[in-house]
Design a protein around this motif. Structure first.
Motif, short mmCIF file in Angstrom:
data_model
loop_
_atom_site.label_atom_id
_atom_site.label_comp_id
_atom_site.label_asym_id
_atom_site.label_seq_id
_atom_site.Cartn_x
_atom_site.Cartn_y
_atom_site.Cartn_z
N PHE A 68 0.82 -1.21 0.00
CA PHE A 68 0.00 0.00 0.00
C PHE A 68 0.86 1.27 0.00
CE2 PHE A 68 -3.08 3.00 2.10
CZ PHE A 68 -3.97 3.05 1.03
N SER A 69 2.01 1.23 0.63
CA SER A 69 2.88 2.42 0.60
C SER A 69 3.36 2.70 -0.82
CB SER A 69 4.06 2.27 1.56
OG SER A 69 4.93 1.25 1.15
N ASN A 70 3.63 1.64 -1.58
CA ASN A 70 3.99 1.82 -2.99
C ASN A 70 2.84 2.40 -3.79
OD1 ASN A 70 6.57 0.77 -2.54
ND2 ASN A 70 5.90 -1.31 -2.93
N VAL A 71 1.63 1.95 -3.49
CA VAL A 71 0.45 2.49 -4.16
C VAL A 71 0.29 3.98 -3.85
CG1 VAL A 71 -2.09 2.39 -4.23
CG2 VAL A 71 -0.76 0.28 -4.33
N MET A 79 -0.91 12.26 -9.04
CA MET A 79 -1.59 13.50 -8.67
C MET A 79 -0.71 14.71 -8.96
SD MET A 79 -3.53 12.30 -5.18
CE MET A 79 -4.22 13.90 -4.77
N ASP A 80 0.60 14.54 -8.78
CA ASP A 80 1.55 15.61 -9.15
C ASP A 80 1.50 15.88 -10.65
OD1 ASP A 80 2.47 16.17 -6.62
OD2 ASP A 80 4.18 14.80 -6.75
N LYS A 81 1.16 14.84 -11.43
CA LYS A 81 1.04 14.97 -12.89
C LYS A 81 -0.33 15.49 -13.30
CE LYS A 81 5.05 13.17 -13.92
NZ LYS A 81 6.10 14.00 -14.44
N LEU A 89 -5.42 6.96 -8.02
CA LEU A 89 -5.43 5.78 -7.17
C LEU A 89 -5.68 4.51 -7.98
CD1 LEU A 89 -5.11 4.78 -4.27
CD2 LEU A 89 -7.58 4.93 -4.04
N LYS A 90 -6.63 4.57 -8.92
CA LYS A 90 -6.91 3.39 -9.74
C LYS A 90 -5.70 3.01 -10.58
CE LYS A 90 -11.85 3.78 -9.79
NZ LYS A 90 -13.02 4.37 -10.33
N LYS A 91 -5.01 4.00 -11.14
CA LYS A 91 -3.82 3.72 -11.94
C LYS A 91 -2.70 3.15 -11.06
CE LYS A 91 -1.08 5.85 -15.60
NZ LYS A 91 -0.90 4.58 -16.26
N ALA A 92 -2.53 3.70 -9.86
CA ALA A 92 -1.50 3.21 -8.94
C ALA A 92 -1.81 1.77 -8.51
CB ALA A 92 -1.40 4.12 -7.73
N ILE A 93 -3.07 1.48 -8.23
CA ILE A 93 -3.45 0.11 -7.86
C ILE A 93 -3.21 -0.83 -9.03
CG2 ILE A 93 -5.43 -1.38 -7.33
CD1 ILE A 93 -6.45 0.88 -5.50
N LEU A 110 -10.43 -0.30 -1.11
CA LEU A 110 -9.41 0.74 -1.32
C LEU A 110 -9.81 1.71 -2.43
CD1 LEU A 110 -6.09 -1.26 -0.93
CD2 LEU A 110 -7.19 0.27 0.70
N GLU A 111 -10.46 1.20 -3.46
CA GLU A 111 -10.92 2.08 -4.53
C GLU A 111 -12.01 3.02 -4.05
OE1 GLU A 111 -11.89 -0.56 -7.75
OE2 GLU A 111 -9.79 -0.64 -8.43
N ASP A 112 -12.78 2.59 -3.04
CA ASP A 112 -13.80 3.46 -2.45
C ASP A 112 -13.20 4.59 -1.63
OD1 ASP A 112 -15.76 1.96 -3.60
OD2 ASP A 112 -16.36 0.91 -1.76
N LEU A 113 -11.92 4.49 -1.36
CA LEU A 113 -11.21 5.53 -0.61
C LEU A 113 -11.32 6.89 -1.28
CD1 LEU A 113 -9.26 5.84 1.84
CD2 LEU A 113 -7.39 5.40 0.26
N THR A 114 -11.44 6.89 -2.58
CA THR A 114 -11.45 8.16 -3.33
C THR A 114 -12.81 8.84 -3.34
OG1 THR A 114 -11.94 7.02 -5.41
CG2 THR A 114 -9.61 7.35 -4.85
#
Length: 170
Positions: A68-71, A79-81, A89-93, A110-114
């Motif tokens: 999860f830390s890598n995600v 987000m910086d981009k 988040l979806k792309k990172a997952i 985890l996807e509901d986190l957003t």
């Protein structure tokens, strides 16, 4: 002598396979524990320190070394981009889905986190994180149960299958 050596290797191989399969349940439990701890820390950064979401992700992602830390690191990068939080988040997952010990239900949580995160004040964001933490705790309890029952079963089954195959060979 060759049969005995072969039988020992078979027992060890089957035991190792059973141990590896049983250990996968332990990995899921540990990862859920890490995620819950990191989300609680994120809640602290957002609610009490009033940190922006990107900063909170950055700080939380450095606290542990886990999936999860890598995600979170990748999510912050996206987000910086200038990608939206949902897409980031979806792309990172998706980038790390191949190395996750989590199951599909955990990923959906985890996807509901957003949902609503980063779009309101800090108190509202805390209220958004509460049900996610509850769902993750439920998943963790389920994972612990599966680890204690299925994990032990696979480890024992690996040894038993190795012994049965060895007996059949002899």
């Amino acid at each position: 002598m060759i049969k005995v050596t072969g039988c020992i290797l078979i027992i060890l191989s089957c035991s190792l396979i059973g141990w590896m399969k049983g250990n996968s349940y332990k990995e899921r439990t540990k990862e859920l524990e890490n995620i819950i701890e990191m989300i609680k820390l994120m809640e602290l950064y957002i609610t009490y320190r009033k940190e922006p979401l990107i900063k909170a992700f950055d700080k939380v992602s450095t606290t542990k070394k886990c999936w999860f830390s890598n995600v979170l690191k990748d999510c912050k990068y996206y987000m910086d981009k200038k990608l939206e939080l949902d897409d980031s988040l979806k792309k990172a997952i998706d980038d790390h889905i191949g190395s996750t010990p989590l199951n599909e239900e955990d990923i959906l949580v985890l996807e509901d986190l957003t949902m609503g995160l980063g779009k309101s004040d800090s108190e509202s964001q805390r209220r958004i994180l509460e049900p996610i933490l509850i769902r993750l705790n439920n998943n963790q309890n389920s994972a612990r149960y599966r680890e204690s029952s299925m994990g032990k079963m696979y480890k024992t089954l690996g040894i038993a299958i190795g012994i049965v195959i060895s007996i059949l060979i002899i």
